[in-house]
Design an enzyme around this catalytic site. Structure first.
Site, mmCIF file in Angstrom:
data_model
loop_
_atom_site.group_PDB
_atom_site.id
_atom_site.type_symbol
_atom_site.label_atom_id
_atom_site.label_comp_id
_atom_site.label_asym_id
_atom_site.label_seq_id
_atom_site.Cartn_x
_atom_site.Cartn_y
_atom_site.Cartn_z
ATOM 1 N N VAL A 118 4.606 -2.302 -5.489
ATOM 2 C CA VAL A 118 3.925 -3.576 -5.714
ATOM 3 C C VAL A 118 4.765 -4.740 -5.161
ATOM 4 C CG1 VAL A 118 4.800 -3.963 -8.081
ATOM 5 C CG2 VAL A 118 2.559 -4.825 -7.435
ATOM 6 N N ASP A 119 6.075 -4.610 -5.181
ATOM 7 C CA ASP A 119 6.982 -5.627 -4.621
ATOM 8 C C ASP A 119 6.684 -5.842 -3.133
ATOM 9 O OD1 ASP A 119 9.122 -7.364 -4.431
ATOM 10 O OD2 ASP A 119 10.680 -5.842 -4.664
ATOM 11 N N ASN B 212 13.362 -5.725 -7.861
ATOM 12 C CA ASN B 212 14.668 -5.110 -8.151
ATOM 13 C C ASN B 212 15.691 -6.243 -8.162
ATOM 14 O OD1 ASN B 212 16.017 -5.344 -5.446
ATOM 15 N ND2 ASN B 212 14.206 -4.154 -4.854
ATOM 16 N N SER C 105 7.869 -0.614 -13.808
ATOM 17 C CA SER C 105 8.785 0.548 -13.928
ATOM 18 C C SER C 105 8.138 1.930 -13.785
ATOM 19 C CB SER C 105 9.570 0.534 -15.254
ATOM 20 O OG SER C 105 10.621 -0.405 -15.197
ATOM 21 N N THR C 106 6.809 2.016 -13.708
ATOM 22 C CA THR C 106 6.199 3.366 -13.720
ATOM 23 C C THR C 106 5.990 3.970 -12.329
ATOM 24 O OG1 THR C 106 3.900 2.586 -13.744
ATOM 25 C CG2 THR C 106 4.993 2.864 -15.885
ATOM 26 N N ASP D 117 -5.888 -4.371 -7.470
ATOM 27 C CA ASP D 117 -4.723 -4.732 -6.653
ATOM 28 C C ASP D 117 -4.241 -6.100 -7.136
ATOM 29 O OD1 ASP D 117 -2.999 -5.678 -4.695
ATOM 30 O OD2 ASP D 117 -4.262 -5.014 -3.033
ATOM 31 N N ILE D 118 -3.011 -6.173 -7.589
ATOM 32 C CA ILE D 118 -2.533 -7.430 -8.189
ATOM 33 C C ILE D 118 -2.458 -8.562 -7.161
ATOM 34 C CG2 ILE D 118 -0.023 -7.111 -7.931
ATOM 35 C CD1 ILE D 118 0.106 -8.011 -10.959
HETATM 36 N N1 AR6 Z 1 -1.262 -3.844 -7.300
HETATM 37 C C1 AR6 Z 1 -1.041 -3.371 -8.556
HETATM 38 N N2 AR6 Z 1 -0.210 -2.339 -8.811
HETATM 39 C C2 AR6 Z 1 0.418 -1.769 -7.755
HETATM 40 C C3 AR6 Z 1 0.249 -2.213 -6.421
HETATM 41 C C4 AR6 Z 1 -0.646 -3.308 -6.216
HETATM 42 N N3 AR6 Z 1 -0.863 -3.802 -4.999
HETATM 43 N N4 AR6 Z 1 1.004 -1.430 -5.610
HETATM 44 C C5 AR6 Z 1 1.620 -0.525 -6.397
HETATM 45 N N5 AR6 Z 1 1.260 -0.715 -7.688
HETATM 46 P P1 AR6 Z 1 6.511 0.231 -8.305
HETATM 47 P P2 AR6 Z 1 8.708 0.026 -10.283
HETATM 48 C C6 AR6 Z 1 1.642 0.015 -8.897
HETATM 49 O O1 AR6 Z 1 7.156 1.402 -7.674
HETATM 50 O O2 AR6 Z 1 8.454 1.392 -10.791
HETATM 51 C C7 AR6 Z 1 10.139 -1.468 -5.555
HETATM 52 O O3 AR6 Z 1 10.619 -0.933 -4.351
HETATM 53 C C8 AR6 Z 1 2.192 1.413 -8.733
HETATM 54 O O4 AR6 Z 1 1.138 2.325 -8.481
HETATM 55 O O5 AR6 Z 1 5.938 -0.820 -7.430
HETATM 56 O O6 AR6 Z 1 8.953 -1.081 -11.268
HETATM 57 C C9 AR6 Z 1 11.014 -2.593 -6.090
HETATM 58 O O7 AR6 Z 1 11.636 -3.313 -5.065
HETATM 59 C C10 AR6 Z 1 2.824 1.629 -10.108
HETATM 60 O O8 AR6 Z 1 1.809 1.981 -11.052
HETATM 61 O O9 AR6 Z 1 7.529 -0.545 -9.319
HETATM 62 C C11 AR6 Z 1 12.002 -1.851 -6.932
HETATM 63 O O10 AR6 Z 1 13.092 -1.373 -6.159
HETATM 64 C C12 AR6 Z 1 3.339 0.221 -10.465
HETATM 65 O O11 AR6 Z 1 2.698 -0.665 -9.543
HETATM 66 C C13 AR6 Z 1 11.210 -0.684 -7.476
HETATM 67 O O12 AR6 Z 1 10.175 -0.444 -6.545
HETATM 68 C C14 AR6 Z 1 4.849 0.059 -10.366
HETATM 69 O O13 AR6 Z 1 5.363 0.788 -9.278
HETATM 70 C C15 AR6 Z 1 10.571 -1.010 -8.802
HETATM 71 O O14 AR6 Z 1 9.955 0.134 -9.313
#
Ligand code: AR6
Length: 185
Positions: A44-45, A35, A132-133, A21-22
């Protein structure tokens, strides 16, 4: 039993990959997959803003009022609020539209701009999520190659303050895909 290679050394700097968990990382900075509004979101945001508290959002609002929305592939820095990390670097990865809309370059740019900003702020260690994933739909195997390639290329250049980069993958599947990408480097 063969042990997985989870770390490489480049120019005396370390690139590590871990599952975790970051928000719990104690690197000097963590990177947020934000975003363009910088107003928080899911994934993660959301986790970073929840764990870091309102000070981070407050700084993001000030940044947006000064310079407007954050373009895809760019990065800005705030304090880390209640996080262990002293800083959060917010970057915006591309939304996946099939791969012909500059996604590769924009994703590489998100990593490069974050690393550049870390170096400008004399940061020694930083953690990235898999930008982005999640919600943005970038295929993990392709994103992992871009991430590992961009970080490796940065560390191969003349040394900066950045001595340690950790790619923090949330789930075991994503972790194993990044592991393969690191081995193929
Ligand atoms: N620690 C590490 N990785 C995580 C955590 C965590 N606590 N939580 C989720 N991930 P995403 P994106 C992983 O959707 O695709 C947001 O709403 C997750 O499993 O967070 O860049 C923003 O506001 C995945 O592998 O980011 C933007 O609108 C990775 O983080 C949009 O989502 C990225 O998933 C950005 O989308």
């Amino acid at each position: 039993m063969e042990e997985s290679t989870t770390e490489v050394t480049i120019n005396q700097a370390k690139l590590r990959i871990i599952q975790g968990d970051i928000t719990q990382q104690d690197t000097e900075a963590i990177v947020n997959a934000a975003n363009p509004s910088l107003m928080g979101g899911g994934g993660v945001d959301g986790a970073i803003h929840r764990a870091g508290g309102p000070a981070i959002l407050e700084e993001c609002k000030q940044i947006v009022s000064r310079q407007g929305r954050l373009p895809t592939g760019k990065a800005v820095i705030t304090g880390g609020g209640n996080l262990k990390a002293k800083y959060v670097i917010h970057t915006v990865g591309p939304i996946w539209h099939g791969g012909q809309k500059g996604e590769t370059e924009l994703l590489a740019s998100a990593y490069q701009e974050s690393l550049k900003l870390a170096a400008e702020n004399n940061i020694r260690s930083l953690s990235f999520p898999s930008i982005s994933t999640g919600a943005y739909g970038y295929p993990v195997a392709q994103a992992a190659k871009v991430a590992v390639g961009a970080v490796t290329a940065f560390l191969r250049q003349s040394p900066t303050s950045v001595r340690e980069v950790v790619l923090v993958l949330f789930d075991s599947q994503t972790f194993s895909v990044y592991l393969s990408a690191l081995k193929e480097q």
